[in-house]
Design a protein around this motif. Structure first.
Motif, PDB file in Angstrom:
ATOM      1  N   ALA A 174       0.882  -1.217   0.276  1.00 50.95           N
ATOM      2  CA  ALA A 174      -0.048  -0.171  -0.146  1.00 50.95           C
ATOM      3  C   ALA A 174       0.819   1.158   0.040  1.00 50.95           C
ATOM      4  O   ALA A 174       0.523   2.250  -0.807  1.00 50.95           O
ATOM      5  CB  ALA A 174      -1.077   0.183   1.216  1.00 50.95           C
ATOM      6  N   VAL A 175       1.910   1.185   0.832  1.00 52.03           N
ATOM      7  CA  VAL A 175       2.875   2.354   0.735  1.00 52.03           C
ATOM      8  C   VAL A 175       3.463   2.732  -0.605  1.00 52.03           C
ATOM      9  O   VAL A 175       3.511   3.762  -0.952  1.00 52.03           O
ATOM     10  CB  VAL A 175       3.827   2.142   1.892  1.00 52.03           C
ATOM     11  CG1 VAL A 175       5.199   2.918   1.786  1.00 52.03           C
ATOM     12  CG2 VAL A 175       3.437   1.959   3.409  1.00 52.03           C
ATOM     13  N   PHE A 176       4.003   1.524  -1.308  1.00 53.85           N
ATOM     14  CA  PHE A 176       4.515   1.775  -2.390  1.00 53.85           C
ATOM     15  C   PHE A 176       3.615   2.260  -3.497  1.00 53.85           C
ATOM     16  O   PHE A 176       3.949   3.257  -4.106  1.00 53.85           O
ATOM     17  CB  PHE A 176       5.242   0.415  -2.985  1.00 53.85           C
ATOM     18  CG  PHE A 176       5.932   0.491  -4.192  1.00 53.85           C
ATOM     19  CD1 PHE A 176       6.971   1.037  -4.470  1.00 53.85           C
ATOM     20  CD2 PHE A 176       4.979  -0.075  -5.638  1.00 53.85           C
ATOM     21  CE1 PHE A 176       7.452   1.270  -6.012  1.00 53.85           C
ATOM     22  CE2 PHE A 176       5.353  -0.036  -6.497  1.00 53.85           C
ATOM     23  CZ  PHE A 176       6.897   0.877  -6.891  1.00 53.85           C
ATOM     24  N   VAL A 177       2.468   1.692  -3.656  1.00 54.39           N
ATOM     25  CA  VAL A 177       1.325   2.075  -4.631  1.00 54.39           C
ATOM     26  C   VAL A 177       0.943   3.455  -4.321  1.00 54.39           C
ATOM     27  O   VAL A 177       0.654   4.519  -5.262  1.00 54.39           O
ATOM     28  CB  VAL A 177       0.236   1.236  -4.674  1.00 54.39           C
ATOM     29  CG1 VAL A 177      -1.199   1.568  -5.471  1.00 54.39           C
ATOM     30  CG2 VAL A 177       0.533  -0.354  -4.872  1.00 54.39           C
ATOM     31  N   GLY A 178       0.780   3.964  -2.886  1.00 56.87           N
ATOM     32  CA  GLY A 178       0.447   4.989  -2.625  1.00 56.87           C
ATOM     33  C   GLY A 178       1.337   6.198  -2.897  1.00 56.87           C
ATOM     34  O   GLY A 178       1.233   7.327  -3.562  1.00 56.87           O
TER      35      GLY A 178
END
Lengths: 81, 495
Positions: B433-437
């Motif tokens: 989620a951190v990467f996609v965000g």
């Protein structure tokens, strides 16, 4: 016995005050375009913004001094050894 | 434009500043000759910076030559709406309070060297670390570029081109590279102290001179009342929104600056960190506030400048003041040196962090983990020097005004904030989620910046941040983090 640790982010009351001060440093609550009266060439609203900014700085100094204590005591102890 | 000062006194002051910086670098190196054996020593000054040094090095990360030469023109064009530049520097400390206390503890516990190091420790995800490293290097590169552009625009105004400013720029960059190379963080921090003092002295003399010779704020207010009352008035709706946007954008952006985060790791103790922040909380009034007033005084002193002319405002005011009295002549010569010194002090901090990310997070983690620390440091330094050469060339063909470049880098940099700050407190934050965000936020912010879309008047970087934050939170709630991962995260961030 060590004192309880104090972390500013965990203290909700501080953030309520900070929120109020944040609201006050935005000039949304003055009638747009107004600038009278002027004091020493500074519009009244700018005075209020500066005042609120000073309060925010003072409040930050207060938090820094009294509401942030995670490692100091241990570090002091280590330093004393 | 004819200038009251130029020639030998300008050259003399440049040489003097240069000699002092070089001397500081050499003495620091002499006292710490083992500095190139350990990245902790070289990049963080052995994690031992005291209150005053730490304060001035934080000061140098936030205030630079751009504050002196770029802010008065903005105040000149926008009037009192630009007063926002005072509280937005205070907001930086507000944002620090959200993460610095814990970041300091975690940094000590795990010997973290760079902000990317922290993300790697927390998420153990190659994509997150590499994307964050790229964003930070880009922002740092842009920031360095801004410093070199500021030298170009500000110094050409101050010298009227009499002293070839290219020579001055190259001279100072070479000195910066030498002392940075020799002493690392210690050199940078000690020179920051001298440069900060020069800057403060210079802006105060500029303020005093402006008040004496151009009549101060009441005269400026009379002029604005007659010709441009909108510059005195409360900002209209869009102005208020952009005020708000700036507070949030600058507050978060400048607090998560990689070189600012790294300074948290350099603090000698929690106490020194707190004391440095307390001093920083009051500096906006003494720096941003002072240069704001100078810009406002300029409205009456040099009326009707167009956009490009107004960028030279500080140079015009300084040379007019210098022509009035011999004391101000020398004060303005010192200011001229102080501006360059401030630019150098910001640039050296940025460059050191740039090199540290290359050393530790790219070369040291992925390319050659087996290398000795000494070799890692050397690679970081060499890449840093190469970057400086490229950026100086770009800086000599400056794009747009300073302000636009300033906003551009913040918009990308704040995309690292959710991972960095939320990651400190929430052990369920999911690495995917951190990467996609982070990626989505970066794309949205870049696209909106280039297409010049600002819905509701809110800057594109904040829209990117909002999307980023939503993806981080919703994504983490939807995806499950294994019990082992959650426990590991708890262990990392637990106090």
């Amino acid at each position: 016995m060590s004192k309880p640790k104090k972390e500013p982010i965990k203290n909700g009351k501080l953030w309520i005050v900070m929120g109020i001060l944040f609201v006050l440093i935005n000039p949304w609550y003055f009638p747009a375009g107004s600038y009278q009266p002027l004091f020493w060439g500074i519009p009244y609203w700018a005075f209020i913004i500066i005042g609120a900014s000073l309060l925010l700085s003072a409040f930050l100094s207060y938090i820094l001094k009294y509401h942030w204590d995670l490692a100091e005591e241990e570090e002091e102890k280590k330093g004393a050894e | 434009m004819d200038l009251a000062f130029s020639g030998w006194s300008g050259v003399l002051i440049l040489l003097m500043y240069g000699a002092v910086m070089l001397a500081v670098g050499i003495v620091t190196y002499w006292n710490n000759r083992n500095v190139h054996q350990s990245m902790d020593e070289y990049y963080l000054g052995g994690r031992g910076l005291g209150v005053m040094v730490l304060f001035f090095t934080f000061f140098a990360t936030q205030y630079s030559g751009n504050t002196v030469v770029g802010y008065p023109p903005a105040a000149y064009r926008m009037g009192f709406e630009y007063l926002v530049s005072v509280p937005y520097f205070i907001m930086i400390i507000v944002v620090y309070l959200m993460f610095a206390p814990r970041m300091y503890i975690v940094g000590k516990k795990y010997n973290l060297l760079t902000p990317v190091d922290w993300l790697e420790k927390r998420f153990k995800s190659k994509p997150v670390s590499i994307l964050a490293a790229i964003l930070m290097l880009y922002a740092l590169g842009n920031y360095l570029l801004e410093q070199f552009v500021a030298i170009g625009q500000g110094v050409s105004g101050l010298t009227g081109g009499t002293i070839p400013y290219h020579v001055g720029v190259v001279f100072f960059i070479v000195i910066m590279l030498i002392y940075g190379w020799l002493g690392g963080m210690r050199s940078v921090a000690y020179t920051d102290m001298m440069q900060g003092i020069a800057l403060l002295f210079g802006v105060f003399m500029l303020l005093i001179g402006s008040i004496i010779y151009f009549g101060g704020l009441p005269k400026a207010a009379d002029y604005m009342q007659a010709y441009s009352p909108e510059k005195l008035g409360v900002p209209e709706g869009p102005g208020v929104v952009s005020w708000f946007s700036l507070l949030v954008l600058v507050g978060i952006g400048a607090a998560v600056y990689p070189h600012a985060v790294q300074r948290i790791f350099s603090a000698k103790s929690e106490r020194t960190l707190k004391r440095s922040f307390t001093r920083m909380a009051w500096m906006p009034f003494l720096t941003a506030g002072v240069v704001f007033v100078v810009g406002i005084i300029g409205i009456a002193a040099f009326p009707d400048l167009n956009m490009a002319e107004s960028e030279q405002l500080v140079g015009m005011m300084a040379s007019a003041i210098a022509g009035q009295h011999v004391i101000f002549y020398w004060a303005m010569v010192l200011l001229f040196g102080g501006v360059i010194a401030a630019i150098v002090s910001t640039a050296d901090s940025v460059l050191l962090t740039f090199s540290s990310i290359v050393s530790k997070d790219l070369y040291g983690r992925y390319i050659n983990p087996e290398a000795t620390e000494k070799k890692k440091i050397l690679v970081g330094k060499l890449v840093g020097v190469a970057a400086v050469v490229v950026l100086v060339l770009i800086a000599w063909f400056p794009p747009g005004t300073l302000f636009q470049i300033f906003v551009l880098k913040f918009e990308l940099l704040i995309q690292v904030a959710p991972a960095m700050i939320l990651g400190l407190y929430w052990n369920r934050l999911h690495q995917k989620a951190v990467f996609v965000g982070m990626l989505a936020g970066t794309i949205i912010a870049s696209y909106m910046t280039f297409a010049d879309i600002t819905p509701l008047g809110i800057f594109s970087g904040l829209w990117g941040l909002l999307a980023n934050l939503l993806i981080c939170i919703v994504g983490s709630l939807v995806m499950t983090v294994s019990v082992a991962e959650e426990e590991e995260a708890e262990k990392v961030i637990g106090l």
